[in-house]
Scaffold this motif. Structure first.
Motif, PDB file in Angstrom:
ATOM      1  N   TRP A  36       1.448  -0.995  -0.152  1.00 51.65           N
ATOM      2  CA  TRP A  36      -0.394  -0.059  -0.305  1.00 51.65           C
ATOM      3  C   TRP A  36       1.338   1.585   0.040  1.00 51.65           C
ATOM      4  N   PHE A  37       0.564   1.942  -1.164  1.00 47.39           N
ATOM      5  CA  PHE A  37       1.114   3.942  -1.177  1.00 47.39           C
ATOM      6  C   PHE A  37       0.020   4.903  -0.678  1.00 47.39           C
ATOM      7  N   ARG A  38       0.380   5.673  -0.663  1.00 46.64           N
ATOM      8  CA  ARG A  38      -0.053   6.936  -0.550  1.00 46.64           C
ATOM      9  C   ARG A  38       0.553   8.316  -0.719  1.00 46.64           C
ATOM     10  N   GLN A  39       0.148   8.496  -1.690  1.00 47.37           N
ATOM     11  CA  GLN A  39       0.085  10.085  -1.798  1.00 47.37           C
ATOM     12  C   GLN A  39      -1.033  11.391  -1.737  1.00 47.37           C
ATOM     13  N   ALA A  40      -0.253  12.377  -1.053  1.00 52.14           N
ATOM     14  CA  ALA A  40      -1.175  13.681  -1.172  1.00 52.14           C
ATOM     15  C   ALA A  40      -0.847  14.693  -2.213  1.00 52.14           C
ATOM     16  N   PRO A  41      -1.557  15.571  -2.205  1.00 52.34           N
ATOM     17  CA  PRO A  41      -1.166  16.906  -2.734  1.00 52.34           C
ATOM     18  C   PRO A  41      -0.020  17.184  -3.116  1.00 52.34           C
ATOM     19  N   GLU A  42       0.575  17.878  -4.393  1.00 47.53           N
ATOM     20  CA  GLU A  42       1.719  18.052  -4.023  1.00 47.53           C
ATOM     21  C   GLU A  42       3.241  17.495  -3.629  1.00 47.53           C
ATOM     22  N   THR A  43       3.201  15.707  -3.016  1.00 47.89           N
ATOM     23  CA  THR A  43       4.049  14.820  -2.897  1.00 47.89           C
ATOM     24  C   THR A  43       3.932  13.628  -3.570  1.00 47.89           C
ATOM     25  N   GLU A  44       5.126  12.983  -3.332  1.00 47.82           N
ATOM     26  CA  GLU A  44       5.673  12.349  -4.122  1.00 47.82           C
ATOM     27  C   GLU A  44       4.985  10.827  -3.463  1.00 47.82           C
ATOM     28  N   ARG A  45       4.586   9.458  -4.279  1.00 45.78           N
ATOM     29  CA  ARG A  45       4.270   8.584  -3.173  1.00 45.78           C
ATOM     30  C   ARG A  45       5.024   8.294  -2.118  1.00 45.78           C
ATOM     31  N   GLU A  46       4.845   7.443  -1.651  1.00 46.81           N
ATOM     32  CA  GLU A  46       5.330   7.004  -0.765  1.00 46.81           C
ATOM     33  C   GLU A  46       4.622   5.630  -0.285  1.00 46.81           C
ATOM     34  N   PHE A  47       5.539   4.823   0.543  1.00 50.02           N
ATOM     35  CA  PHE A  47       5.246   3.807   1.019  1.00 50.02           C
ATOM     36  C   PHE A  47       4.772   3.878   2.283  1.00 50.02           C
TER      37      PHE A  47
END
Length: 123
Positions: A36-47
């Protein structure tokens, strides 16, 4: 090819819980690790969390003790139980699959991705 479909996102108050699900279809026999990864606005996708075929798990520090990843190999599904949610957990959450051993922690190591599901935590 492998297709991944996430579900379970939504709006929750801080301190609340959500469970995300990811259903895999297609050549699921080639899948070993799920993440599972997540991505907030204007950020990189993170583990966020990963699980190997045999059930070994790994979490990023910010979710340890709050999130739990699990899988049901018979159903080709992976889950992310999220407790004690914080506003900083707000992001689009993506399910990913990797036909290899171990638990990759970078996005480039995963071959297959779902479309994402929005999780919003209000303060």
């Amino acid at each position: 090819q492998v297709q991944l479909v996430e579900s379970g996102g939504g709006l929750v108050q801080a301190g609340g819980s959500l469970t995300l699900s990811c259903a895999a279809s297609g050549r699921t026999g080639s899948i070993y690790a799920m993440g599972w990864f997540r991505q907030a606005p204007e950020t990189e996708r993170e583990f966020v969390a990963g699980i190997s075929w045999r059930g070994d798990t790994y979490y990023t520090d910010s979710v340890k003790g709050r999130f739990t990843i699990s899988r049901d190999n018979a159903k080709s599904a992976v889950f992310l139980q999220m407790n004690s949610l914080k506003p900083e957990d707000t992001a689009v959450y993506y399910c990913a699959a990797n036909p290899g051993r171990g638990i990759p922690t970078t996005a480039k190591e995963y071959d297959y991705w779902g479309q994402g599901t929005q999780v919003t935590v209000s303060s």
